[in-house]
Motif scaffolding. Sequence first.
Motif, PDB file in Angstrom:
ATOM      1  N   THR A 120       0.838  -1.208   0.000  1.00 33.15           N
ATOM      2  CA  THR A 120       0.000   0.000   0.000  1.00 33.15           C
ATOM      3  C   THR A 120       0.867   1.250   0.000  1.00 33.15           C
ATOM      4  OG1 THR A 120      -0.163   0.112   2.423  1.00 33.15           O
ATOM      5  CG2 THR A 120      -1.884  -1.126   1.252  1.00 33.15           C
ATOM      6  N   GLU A 121       0.253   2.347  -0.445  1.00 36.25           N
ATOM      7  CA  GLU A 121       0.870   3.664  -0.347  1.00 36.25           C
ATOM      8  C   GLU A 121      -0.235   4.673  -0.065  1.00 36.25           C
ATOM      9  OE1 GLU A 121       2.726   4.605  -4.060  1.00 36.25           O
ATOM     10  OE2 GLU A 121       0.836   5.047  -5.066  1.00 36.25           O
ATOM     11  N   ALA A 122       0.135   5.918   0.197  1.00 36.09           N
ATOM     12  CA  ALA A 122      -0.851   6.947   0.516  1.00 36.09           C
ATOM     13  C   ALA A 122      -1.881   7.063  -0.607  1.00 36.09           C
ATOM     14  CB  ALA A 122      -0.148   8.284   0.739  1.00 36.09           C
ATOM     15  N   SER A 123      -3.131   7.250  -0.238  1.00 36.42           N
ATOM     16  CA  SER A 123      -4.204   7.324  -1.229  1.00 36.42           C
ATOM     17  C   SER A 123      -4.294   8.719  -1.835  1.00 36.42           C
ATOM     18  CB  SER A 123      -5.543   6.951  -0.593  1.00 36.42           C
ATOM     19  OG  SER A 123      -5.917   7.907   0.380  1.00 36.42           O
ATOM     20  N   ASP A 124      -5.014   8.807  -2.927  1.00 40.71           N
ATOM     21  CA  ASP A 124      -5.220  10.073  -3.633  1.00 40.71           C
ATOM     22  C   ASP A 124      -6.190  10.947  -2.830  1.00 40.71           C
ATOM     23  OD1 ASP A 124      -6.068  12.106  -5.432  1.00 40.71           O
ATOM     24  OD2 ASP A 124      -5.643  10.815  -7.143  1.00 40.71           O
ATOM     25  N   PRO A 125      -5.808  12.167  -2.453  1.00 39.26           N
ATOM     26  CA  PRO A 125      -6.695  13.021  -1.645  1.00 39.26           C
ATOM     27  C   PRO A 125      -7.953  13.470  -2.381  1.00 39.26           C
ATOM     28  CG  PRO A 125      -4.759  14.254  -2.372  1.00 39.26           C
ATOM     29  CD  PRO A 125      -4.515  12.812  -2.725  1.00 39.26           C
ATOM     30  N   THR A 126      -8.042  13.274  -3.698  1.00 36.04           N
ATOM     31  CA  THR A 126      -9.238  13.693  -4.436  1.00 36.04           C
ATOM     32  C   THR A 126     -10.366  12.671  -4.354  1.00 36.04           C
ATOM     33  OG1 THR A 126      -8.518  12.682  -6.530  1.00 36.04           O
ATOM     34  CG2 THR A 126      -7.774  14.937  -6.065  1.00 36.04           C
ATOM     35  N   TRP A 127     -10.143  11.540  -3.692  1.00 34.99           N
ATOM     36  CA  TRP A 127     -11.188  10.520  -3.593  1.00 34.99           C
ATOM     37  C   TRP A 127     -12.199  10.920  -2.518  1.00 34.99           C
ATOM     38  CZ3 TRP A 127      -7.372   5.751  -3.545  1.00 34.99           C
ATOM     39  CH2 TRP A 127      -6.795   5.639  -4.821  1.00 34.99           C
ATOM     40  N   SER A 128     -12.950  11.959  -2.798  1.00 32.62           N
ATOM     41  CA  SER A 128     -13.870  12.541  -1.820  1.00 32.62           C
ATOM     42  C   SER A 128     -15.074  11.654  -1.525  1.00 32.62           C
ATOM     43  CB  SER A 128     -14.360  13.910  -2.323  1.00 32.62           C
ATOM     44  OG  SER A 128     -15.006  13.776  -3.578  1.00 32.62           O
ATOM     45  N   PHE A 129     -15.334  10.661  -2.347  1.00 30.06           N
ATOM     46  CA  PHE A 129     -16.486   9.785  -2.141  1.00 30.06           C
ATOM     47  C   PHE A 129     -16.216   8.713  -1.084  1.00 30.06           C
ATOM     48  CE2 PHE A 129     -14.108   8.867  -6.041  1.00 30.06           C
ATOM     49  CZ  PHE A 129     -13.517   7.663  -5.701  1.00 30.06           C
ATOM     50  N   LEU A 130     -14.970   8.616  -0.594  1.00 25.92           N
ATOM     51  CA  LEU A 130     -14.663   7.640   0.444  1.00 25.92           C
ATOM     52  C   LEU A 130     -15.173   8.122   1.794  1.00 25.92           C
ATOM     53  CD1 LEU A 130     -10.978   6.718  -0.485  1.00 25.92           C
ATOM     54  CD2 LEU A 130     -13.035   5.381  -0.919  1.00 25.92           C
ATOM     55  N   PRO A 131     -15.793   7.252   2.607  1.00 25.86           N
ATOM     56  CA  PRO A 131     -16.225   7.662   3.944  1.00 25.86           C
ATOM     57  C   PRO A 131     -15.024   7.968   4.833  1.00 25.86           C
ATOM     58  CG  PRO A 131     -16.455   5.290   3.675  1.00 25.86           C
ATOM     59  CD  PRO A 131     -16.088   5.836   2.326  1.00 25.86           C
ATOM     60  N   GLU A 132     -15.235   8.772   5.857  1.00 23.32           N
ATOM     61  CA  GLU A 132     -14.118   9.154   6.728  1.00 23.32           C
ATOM     62  C   GLU A 132     -13.537   7.966   7.463  1.00 23.32           C
ATOM     63  OE1 GLU A 132     -15.030  12.323   9.357  1.00 23.32           O
ATOM     64  OE2 GLU A 132     -15.605  13.721   7.767  1.00 23.32           O
ATOM     65  N   THR A 133     -14.372   7.012   7.825  1.00 29.11           N
ATOM     66  CA  THR A 133     -13.883   5.850   8.550  1.00 29.11           C
ATOM     67  C   THR A 133     -14.551   4.600   8.007  1.00 29.11           C
ATOM     68  OG1 THR A 133     -13.488   4.911  10.757  1.00 29.11           O
ATOM     69  CG2 THR A 133     -15.635   5.970  10.365  1.00 29.11           C
TER      70      THR A 133
END
Length: 348
Positions: A176-189
């Motif tokens: 794994t690596e850091a995710s793309d910050p533009t993936w705004s559709f992902l829930p916070e947790t």
Amino acid sequence: MLSASDEVRAAIDAAGGAIRFDEFMHLALYGEHGFYSTTGRAGRRGDFITSPEVGPLFGTVLARWIESEHRRLGEPDDFTIIECGAGPGSLARAVLAAAPRWRHHYVAVEISGSQLQQHPEGVVSLPMLPTVAVGSGVVVANELLDNLPFRLAVFDGVWREALVSIGRGGELVEATEASDPTWSFLPETAPHGARVPIQDQASDWVTSAHRLLLQGTVIVFDYCTARTAELVDQPWRSWLRTYRSHDRGVHYLRDPGSQDITAQVCVDQLPAPSSFESQSDFLRRFGVNDLVKEGRSAWTAAAARPNLAAMTMRSRVREAEALLDMSGLGMFGAIAWRVQSADTAAGR
């Protein structure tokens, strides 16, 4: 002899130790030795059954929808049907049997050269989407978006992006690596280990298909989830699936090139659609029940001395049961995007 696994490993080495999941999936499915480039296909003798392979009824109903679109647009002469992910041409054959006047207005797009060669006469067969707008028409895709390579997000206290690497024993493993910050559709947790698909290529495909038309409609049929967040509480194997020879396959990192890899289509990651309904509702709206009734009548009239045509009409009952089954194909989504030219929008 090289294999898809060899291609994946070469790509990992060239990238310095890891590749994104969508890059892995592209090689596993569409690389030179990938699943769809070699043996993978839909059909009773293939690896899975889709609506067109159930029988011709799905294509017969779709032909009714195509005719309605042609009328809605004012019956333009340049009307074109573009089917993407056409496979061996099962849907094209059914549509053209029901509406043969479209034979020379039908474009079948299929990346697999062996399947492209099986397309019916009279259609234009292409390995990829046209690059020039066709004018008026429709773009159709059945179970295509779920197969387009996607990236993969994994929750480990924070969202991270899954990569594919090579383990100490030479096996393919996940990193794994850091995710793309533009993936705004992902829930916070999310639960630890939860994962969701990131379907950039599916979204880009819809945009490209939309641009092909000056006026008309893009429609796709696929298994769908309205919101990406709905997947985080589900076991990932329930929506990230592999198939081969009509059975569920093994883990997606094992035996690349030997099995299909597919995922639920997250509608909230696509351009906002004009309509979104179940396949069952779509088929009913365009007359599947009338066609089944017609089939029963034709069979009754010919039952004493049945011929092939009568047997085909009789099969509509069985086909409709499969296509409308809300625990199976009936629950698939029918997602449409309408395209309007400036003149049409202005009422001219």
